[in-house]
Design a protein around this motif. Sequence first.
Motif, PDB file in Angstrom:
ATOM      1  N   ARG A 172       0.739  -1.389  -0.094  1.00 19.95           N
ATOM      2  CA  ARG A 172       0.139  -0.135  -0.122  1.00 19.95           C
ATOM      3  C   ARG A 172       1.025   1.266   0.133  1.00 19.95           C
ATOM      4  NH1 ARG A 172      -5.402  -0.661   1.897  1.00 19.95           N
ATOM      5  NH2 ARG A 172      -5.863  -2.821   2.260  1.00 19.95           N
ATOM      6  N   VAL A 173       2.107   1.219   0.376  1.00 21.16           N
ATOM      7  CA  VAL A 173       3.059   2.338   0.466  1.00 21.16           C
ATOM      8  C   VAL A 173       3.825   2.398  -0.798  1.00 21.16           C
ATOM      9  CG1 VAL A 173       4.783   3.472   1.722  1.00 21.16           C
ATOM     10  CG2 VAL A 173       3.154   2.203   2.922  1.00 21.16           C
ATOM     11  N   CYS A 174       4.437   1.435  -1.125  1.00 19.29           N
ATOM     12  CA  CYS A 174       5.378   1.717  -2.385  1.00 19.29           C
ATOM     13  C   CYS A 174       5.076   1.143  -3.538  1.00 19.29           C
ATOM     14  CB  CYS A 174       6.825   1.279  -1.917  1.00 19.29           C
ATOM     15  SG  CYS A 174       6.962  -0.410  -1.685  1.00 19.29           S
ATOM     16  N   GLY A 175       4.061  -0.057  -3.515  1.00 15.37           N
ATOM     17  CA  GLY A 175       3.725  -0.544  -4.781  1.00 15.37           C
ATOM     18  C   GLY A 175       4.284  -1.772  -5.234  1.00 15.37           C
ATOM     19  N   CYS A 176       5.225  -2.244  -4.346  1.00 17.21           N
ATOM     20  CA  CYS A 176       6.112  -3.490  -4.655  1.00 17.21           C
ATOM     21  C   CYS A 176       5.065  -4.424  -4.647  1.00 17.21           C
ATOM     22  CB  CYS A 176       7.404  -3.735  -3.702  1.00 17.21           C
ATOM     23  SG  CYS A 176       7.078  -4.224  -2.340  1.00 17.21           S
ATOM     24  N   GLY A 212      16.957  -3.726  -3.361  1.00 19.62           N
ATOM     25  CA  GLY A 212      17.481  -4.345  -2.373  1.00 19.62           C
ATOM     26  C   GLY A 212      16.547  -5.333  -1.330  1.00 19.62           C
ATOM     27  N   GLY A 213      15.612  -5.780  -1.849  1.00 18.67           N
ATOM     28  CA  GLY A 213      14.563  -6.823  -1.581  1.00 18.67           C
ATOM     29  C   GLY A 213      13.654  -6.404  -0.265  1.00 18.67           C
ATOM     30  N   CYS A 214      12.393  -7.116  -0.247  1.00 15.15           N
ATOM     31  CA  CYS A 214      11.611  -6.846   0.952  1.00 15.15           C
ATOM     32  C   CYS A 214      10.848  -8.202   1.141  1.00 15.15           C
ATOM     33  CB  CYS A 214      10.554  -5.688   0.744  1.00 15.15           C
ATOM     34  SG  CYS A 214       9.722  -5.960  -0.873  1.00 15.15           S
ATOM     35  N   TRP A 215       9.865  -8.416   2.006  1.00 11.12           N
ATOM     36  CA  TRP A 215       9.273  -9.376   2.138  1.00 11.12           C
ATOM     37  C   TRP A 215       7.933  -8.963   2.973  1.00 11.12           C
ATOM     38  CZ3 TRP A 215      13.300  -8.324   4.934  1.00 11.12           C
ATOM     39  CH2 TRP A 215      13.097  -7.899   6.360  1.00 11.12           C
ATOM     40  N   TRP A 216       7.058 -10.176   3.024  1.00  9.37           N
ATOM     41  CA  TRP A 216       5.636  -9.582   3.765  1.00  9.37           C
ATOM     42  C   TRP A 216       5.842  -9.979   5.177  1.00  9.37           C
ATOM     43  CZ3 TRP A 216       3.195  -6.552   0.831  1.00  9.37           C
ATOM     44  CH2 TRP A 216       3.339  -6.802  -0.582  1.00  9.37           C
ATOM     45  N   PRO A 217       5.775  -8.967   6.183  1.00  8.88           N
ATOM     46  CA  PRO A 217       5.964  -9.270   7.484  1.00  8.88           C
ATOM     47  C   PRO A 217       4.602  -9.942   8.100  1.00  8.88           C
ATOM     48  CG  PRO A 217       6.523  -7.092   7.050  1.00  8.88           C
ATOM     49  CD  PRO A 217       6.113  -7.799   5.802  1.00  8.88           C
ATOM     50  N   ASP A 221      -0.931  -5.644   3.601  1.00 11.65           N
ATOM     51  CA  ASP A 221      -0.457  -5.386   2.598  1.00 11.65           C
ATOM     52  C   ASP A 221       0.630  -4.025   2.645  1.00 11.65           C
ATOM     53  OD1 ASP A 221      -1.617  -7.323   1.172  1.00 11.65           O
ATOM     54  OD2 ASP A 221      -3.511  -6.267   0.616  1.00 11.65           O
ATOM     55  N   ILE A 222       1.619  -4.190   3.468  1.00 11.41           N
ATOM     56  CA  ILE A 222       2.713  -3.427   3.658  1.00 11.41           C
ATOM     57  C   ILE A 222       3.913  -4.244   3.968  1.00 11.41           C
ATOM     58  CG2 ILE A 222       3.717  -1.545   5.056  1.00 11.41           C
ATOM     59  CD1 ILE A 222       0.982  -0.805   6.023  1.00 11.41           C
ATOM     60  N   CYS A 223       4.960  -3.966   2.694  1.00  8.00           N
ATOM     61  CA  CYS A 223       6.145  -4.817   2.685  1.00  8.00           C
ATOM     62  C   CYS A 223       7.127  -4.592   3.902  1.00  8.00           C
ATOM     63  CB  CYS A 223       6.807  -4.584   1.403  1.00  8.00           C
ATOM     64  SG  CYS A 223       7.680  -3.160   1.362  1.00  8.00           S
ATOM     65  N   SER A 224       8.129  -5.159   4.271  1.00  9.08           N
ATOM     66  CA  SER A 224       9.073  -5.028   5.397  1.00  9.08           C
ATOM     67  C   SER A 224       9.704  -3.694   5.093  1.00  9.08           C
ATOM     68  CB  SER A 224      10.000  -6.021   5.224  1.00  9.08           C
ATOM     69  OG  SER A 224      10.610  -6.111   3.789  1.00  9.08           O
ATOM     70  N   ALA A 225      10.138  -3.306   3.682  1.00 13.68           N
ATOM     71  CA  ALA A 225      10.731  -1.965   3.724  1.00 13.68           C
ATOM     72  C   ALA A 225       9.864  -0.953   4.138  1.00 13.68           C
ATOM     73  CB  ALA A 225      11.196  -1.879   2.119  1.00 13.68           C
ATOM     74  N   CYS A 226       8.627  -0.926   4.019  1.00 13.52           N
ATOM     75  CA  CYS A 226       7.836   0.177   4.291  1.00 13.52           C
ATOM     76  C   CYS A 226       7.140  -0.003   5.749  1.00 13.52           C
ATOM     77  CB  CYS A 226       6.749   0.243   3.325  1.00 13.52           C
ATOM     78  SG  CYS A 226       7.250   0.667   1.736  1.00 13.52           S
ATOM     79  N   THR A 227       7.248  -1.214   6.432  1.00  5.62           N
ATOM     80  CA  THR A 227       6.997  -1.304   7.723  1.00  5.62           C
ATOM     81  C   THR A 227       7.893  -0.919   8.861  1.00  5.62           C
ATOM     82  OG1 THR A 227       5.507  -2.931   7.140  1.00  5.62           O
ATOM     83  CG2 THR A 227       5.823  -2.917   9.482  1.00  5.62           C
ATOM     84  N   PRO A 228       7.551   0.251   9.789  1.00  9.47           N
ATOM     85  CA  PRO A 228       8.819   0.759  10.669  1.00  9.47           C
ATOM     86  C   PRO A 228       9.142  -0.773  11.460  1.00  9.47           C
ATOM     87  CG  PRO A 228       6.953   2.259  10.595  1.00  9.47           C
ATOM     88  CD  PRO A 228       6.646   0.816   9.891  1.00  9.47           C
ATOM     89  N   ALA A 229       8.220  -1.381  11.915  1.00  9.16           N
ATOM     90  CA  ALA A 229       8.419  -2.613  13.065  1.00  9.16           C
ATOM     91  C   ALA A 229       9.649  -3.763  12.316  1.00  9.16           C
ATOM     92  CB  ALA A 229       7.076  -3.130  13.445  1.00  9.16           C
ATOM     93  N   SER A 230       9.477  -3.784  11.256  1.00  5.56           N
ATOM     94  CA  SER A 230      10.444  -4.501  10.163  1.00  5.56           C
ATOM     95  C   SER A 230      11.707  -3.900  10.192  1.00  5.56           C
ATOM     96  CB  SER A 230       9.897  -4.970   8.959  1.00  5.56           C
ATOM     97  OG  SER A 230       8.757  -5.840   9.452  1.00  5.56           O
TER      98      SER A 230
END
Length: 126
Positions: free
Chosen positions: A91-95, A103-108, A113-122
């Motif tokens: 929902r934040v970056c559209g990946c 650099g990669g990301c995942w689904w925490p 629907d917020i990836c790890s690169a956009c989730t502050p907790a991750s």
Amino acid sequence: MSPERHQRAVEILETKTGLEYSDDVEHTREWADALAAADDEGVDAAPLIVNIELPGFAPQGIRDLVTGLADDLASRDGIAAAEVFLIRTCRVCGCTDMEACLGGCWWPSPTDDICSACTPASGGVR
């Protein structure tokens, strides 16, 4: 050009004009006429399948609109099917699963629907 269209144009060229096919003949008016005749026969009319991707969080109204457009497309000549797919999209970056963040990301979370690169907790920085 499809192999079928090319082959049919060669057949038309050799039958109607008596010319033998070669690479040089592709620059002649006779070749253009043979291609047009092959097109008139519908040789290159392979059915098309249209895939439409929407973000999983798209509002229902947008989903309904796009599904209606897909149904309209599927009713047209030359289109075998039109399908709408909902894909998981941040929902934040559209990946997506197919196009991750640089650099990669995942689904925490399995549901959010917020990836790890956009989730502050991750440890996300966005």
